[in-house]
Design an enzyme around this catalytic site. Structure first.
Site, PDB file in Angstrom:
ATOM      1  N   ASP A  25       6.486   2.238  -2.694  1.00 56.65           N
ATOM      2  CA  ASP A  25       7.125   3.518  -2.393  1.00 56.65           C
ATOM      3  C   ASP A  25       8.098   3.985  -3.477  1.00 56.65           C
ATOM      4  OD1 ASP A  25       5.706   3.804  -0.078  1.00 56.65           O
ATOM      5  OD2 ASP A  25       7.310   3.133   1.253  1.00 56.65           O
TER       6      ASP A  25
ATOM      7  N   LYS B 180      13.627   5.943   7.555  1.00 67.24           N
ATOM      8  CA  LYS B 180      12.593   6.471   8.457  1.00 67.24           C
ATOM      9  C   LYS B 180      11.649   5.361   8.874  1.00 67.24           C
ATOM     10  CE  LYS B 180       8.669   8.139   5.844  1.00 67.24           C
ATOM     11  NZ  LYS B 180       7.567   7.305   6.290  1.00 67.24           N
TER      12      LYS B 180
ATOM     13  N   CYS C 295      -0.426  13.250  15.696  1.00 64.17           N
ATOM     14  CA  CYS C 295       0.038  12.273  14.721  1.00 64.17           C
ATOM     15  C   CYS C 295      -0.377  12.673  13.321  1.00 64.17           C
ATOM     16  CB  CYS C 295      -0.513  10.887  15.058  1.00 64.17           C
ATOM     17  SG  CYS C 295      -0.046   9.683  13.829  1.00 64.17           S
TER      18      CYS C 295
HETATM   19  N1  EPU Z   1      -3.972  -2.802   5.492  1.00 61.50           N
HETATM   20  C1  EPU Z   1      -5.230  -3.176   5.917  1.00 61.50           C
HETATM   21  N2  EPU Z   1      -5.453  -3.319   7.244  1.00 61.50           N
HETATM   22  C2  EPU Z   1      -4.502  -3.119   8.187  1.00 61.50           C
HETATM   23  C3  EPU Z   1      -3.209  -2.739   7.758  1.00 61.50           C
HETATM   24  C4  EPU Z   1      -2.988  -2.591   6.397  1.00 61.50           C
HETATM   25  O1  EPU Z   1      -6.128  -3.353   5.107  1.00 61.50           O
HETATM   26  O2  EPU Z   1      -4.776  -3.283   9.373  1.00 61.50           O
HETATM   27  C5  EPU Z   1      -3.713  -2.647   4.054  1.00 61.50           C
HETATM   28  C6  EPU Z   1      -3.324  -1.229   3.654  1.00 61.50           C
HETATM   29  O3  EPU Z   1      -4.446  -0.418   3.424  1.00 61.50           O
HETATM   30  C7  EPU Z   1      -2.531  -1.479   2.400  1.00 61.50           C
HETATM   31  C8  EPU Z   1      -1.834  -2.806   2.674  1.00 61.50           C
HETATM   32  O4  EPU Z   1      -2.581  -3.421   3.725  1.00 61.50           O
HETATM   33  O5  EPU Z   1      -3.385  -1.639   1.302  1.00 61.50           O
HETATM   34  C9  EPU Z   1      -0.400  -2.705   3.100  1.00 61.50           C
HETATM   35  O6  EPU Z   1      -0.253  -1.758   4.130  1.00 61.50           O
HETATM   36  P1  EPU Z   1       0.880  -1.845   5.240  1.00 61.50           P
HETATM   37  O7  EPU Z   1       0.235  -2.054   6.554  1.00 61.50           O
HETATM   38  O8  EPU Z   1       1.911  -2.804   4.801  1.00 61.50           O
HETATM   39  O9  EPU Z   1       1.462  -0.379   5.189  1.00 61.50           O
HETATM   40  P2  EPU Z   1       2.011   0.448   6.412  1.00 61.50           P
HETATM   41  O10 EPU Z   1       2.708  -0.458   7.346  1.00 61.50           O
HETATM   42  O11 EPU Z   1       0.961   1.336   6.925  1.00 61.50           O
HETATM   43  C10 EPU Z   1       4.394   0.874   5.452  1.00 61.50           C
HETATM   44  C11 EPU Z   1       5.217   2.076   5.165  1.00 61.50           C
HETATM   45  C12 EPU Z   1       4.668   2.776   3.934  1.00 61.50           C
HETATM   46  C13 EPU Z   1       4.698   1.794   2.762  1.00 61.50           C
HETATM   47  C14 EPU Z   1       3.894   0.554   3.130  1.00 61.50           C
HETATM   48  C15 EPU Z   1       3.919  -0.513   2.062  1.00 61.50           C
HETATM   49  C16 EPU Z   1       5.870   2.720   7.402  1.00 61.50           C
HETATM   50  C17 EPU Z   1       5.769   3.694   8.511  1.00 61.50           C
HETATM   51  N3  EPU Z   1       5.160   2.966   6.313  1.00 61.50           N
HETATM   52  O12 EPU Z   1       3.083   1.360   5.699  1.00 61.50           O
HETATM   53  O13 EPU Z   1       5.535   3.837   3.662  1.00 61.50           O
HETATM   54  O14 EPU Z   1       4.128   2.390   1.628  1.00 61.50           O
HETATM   55  O15 EPU Z   1       4.419  -0.014   4.348  1.00 61.50           O
HETATM   56  O16 EPU Z   1       5.217  -0.921   1.802  1.00 61.50           O
HETATM   57  O17 EPU Z   1       6.615   1.755   7.498  1.00 61.50           O
HETATM   58  C18 EPU Z   1       6.038   6.058   3.133  1.00 61.50           C
HETATM   59  O18 EPU Z   1       7.131   5.897   3.663  1.00 61.50           O
HETATM   60  O19 EPU Z   1       5.733   7.071   2.487  1.00 61.50           O
HETATM   61  C19 EPU Z   1       5.036   5.057   3.246  1.00 61.50           C
HETATM   62  C20 EPU Z   1       3.784   5.313   2.905  1.00 61.50           C
END
Ligand code: EPU
Length: 389
Positions: free
Chosen positions: A277, A22, A89
């Site tokens: 995850d 996903k 969303c």
């Molecule tokens: N973060 C920031 N600022 C930002 C972006 C992220 O502080 O602008 C922080 C977040 O709060 C977190 C860390 O950076 O502490 C990492 O977050 P990341 O951006 O990598 O997470 P994401 O891209 O929002 C994706 C997956 C998540 C998974 C995380 C970590 C998707 C749609 N979601 O989230 O998956 O946990 O990477 O691997 O790709 C799930 O599938 O249930 C899920 C939560």
């Protein structure tokens, strides 16, 4: 609201097929906005996060058609709206400051007004961006933006997740010039236009990992087909350390319990380290291991909500800041529990599979965001699980 009713006991045996990722399919769908050409995706998992994104893209004017064979056709010939409505969303609140900073570096003007983030730009210009923190979707977002910018972008401290690599491969097939995805430095040479493409989404490594733990916790014997063991090396290593038998091959993986689990510590970190995850599922497993294990969560705050539900099932877990201390091995007993997020739901299912008696899991809409037909898949390998409508 649907619930799941699980009767613990059976050892799981048989074969399951893993769906498409996903977290790869979501950015791949978004990438359709970058071209007027048709994008065909294969191996799209039919889960609610995907349907939410489909709804969102349709609101923007993208033609999106799904076929029962898990393929999807998307065409953004004419974008009608530039607004992602708040009620469209349901993916949850996450900080996006790094996405915004990156877009600003590329020349966008970004304002937050009336609860909406408004970004505008004529054409973006390539730049060097050092991400303060590793972010998966931030990396994906900036890679997409830079693909159509003028000139070169260098992304430093980029996320290395397989989903980032999958998106880069798709964008390159659309005509983008991205180099280095899968490493901390990604170079993107902006191009004028992207074209349509066909792309097969990689297997869902977290779903595959969840079934590995299902095999391990029930002392079962499961073949996890259509999965890629190369994306799960940290988990596989940990499971082997814990005494679980795992074989890998070109078709996927096989997991076999050996009846005695050893407590092993994990620390979640960005890929290729242990995935956040998989933390909740691993915690369920460690309740059944001999000894004490330390589970440290480094990626998200407040991601131990499954622990209190596992406690209600008889587990012995203490939370100390970002660390959970799990003392195994306690007999778990069925209880009424509440799922707090997607992976927490999976953790409670895993615990329920070996608990004495019946567990009823409430708020499984979290689960439906990201696991395709999990009850059917579990039932087909011997679990006693049913959905209560
Ligand atoms: N973060 C920031 N600022 C930002 C972006 C992220 O502080 O602008 C922080 C977040 O709060 C977190 C860390 O950076 O502490 C990492 O977050 P990341 O951006 O990598 O997470 P994401 O891209 O929002 C994706 C997956 C998540 C998974 C995380 C970590 C998707 C749609 N979601 O989230 O998956 O946990 O990477 O691997 O790709 C799930 O599938 O249930 C899920 C939560």
């Amino acid at each position: 609201m649907d619930k799941l009713r699980i009767t613990g006991g059976p050892r799981l045996k048989g074969r399951v097929k893993i769906s498409g990722a996903k977290n790869s399919a979501l950015p791949a769908m978004a990438a359709s906005l970058l071209t007027a050409g048709e994008v065909t995706l294969e191996n799209v998992p039919l889960v609610n996060d995907i349907f939410t994104t489909r709804r969102l893209l349709r609101e923007l004017g993208v033609m999106v058609e799904f076929e029962p064979d898990h393929s999807a056709r998307l065409r953004a010939e004419k974008i009608l709206s530039h607004e992602a409505p708040y009620d469209g969303c349901a993916i949850g609140a996450r900080p996006i400051n790094l996405h915004i900073q990156g877009l600003e570096k590329l020349g966008a003007t970004v304002r937050t007004e009336h609860g909406y983030v408004e970004a505008t730009a004529e054409r973006l210009t390539g730049s060097e961006i050092v991400l303060d923190k590793i972010t998966v979707t931030g990396t994906e977002n900036l890679m997409m933006a830079a693909s159509l910018a003028h000139g070169q972008t260098i992304l430093q401290n980029a996320a290395r997740e397989p989903e980032v690599v999958d998106l880069a491969e798709m964008l390159n097939r659309m005509g983008a010039k991205i180099d280095g995805a899968g490493t901390p430095t990604i170079k993107i040479e902006g191009v004028h236009e992207l074209k349509g493409t066909m792309h097969r989404v990689i297997p869902d490594r977290i779903e595959a990992g969840t079934f590995l733990v299902a095999g391990a916790i029930t002392n079962g014997d499961i073949e996890v087909l259509d999965s890629n063991p190369n994306h799960l090396t940290s988990l596989i290593e940990k499971l082997r350390e814990a005494g679980v038998n795992i074989e890998t091959g070109p078709e996927g993986m096989a997991v076999r319990g050996n009846g005695a689990l050893k407590a092993t510590d994990v620390v979640t970190k960005e890929y290729p380290a242990f995935a956040t995850d998989m933390q909740a599922q691993y915690m369920a497993l460690m309740t059944q291991a001999n000894g004490i294990s330390f589970i440290t969560e480094n990626i998200f705050e407040n991601r131990f909500m499954h622990a209190s539900e596992l406690l209600r099932m008889g587990a012995n877990i203490r939370i100390d800041g970002s660390r959970a201390i799990v003392s195994g091995k306690d007999r778990l007993t069925g209880a009424n529990v509440i799922a707090s997020d997607l992976r927490a739901s999976a953790s409670l299912i895993l615990a329920a599979l070996i608990a004495d008696g019946v567990t009823v899991i409430d708020r499984v809409y979290h689960l439906d965001r990201g696991y395709e037909k999990i009850e059917e898949k579990l039932r087909s390998i011997g679990a006693q699980i049913e959905r209560l409508k």
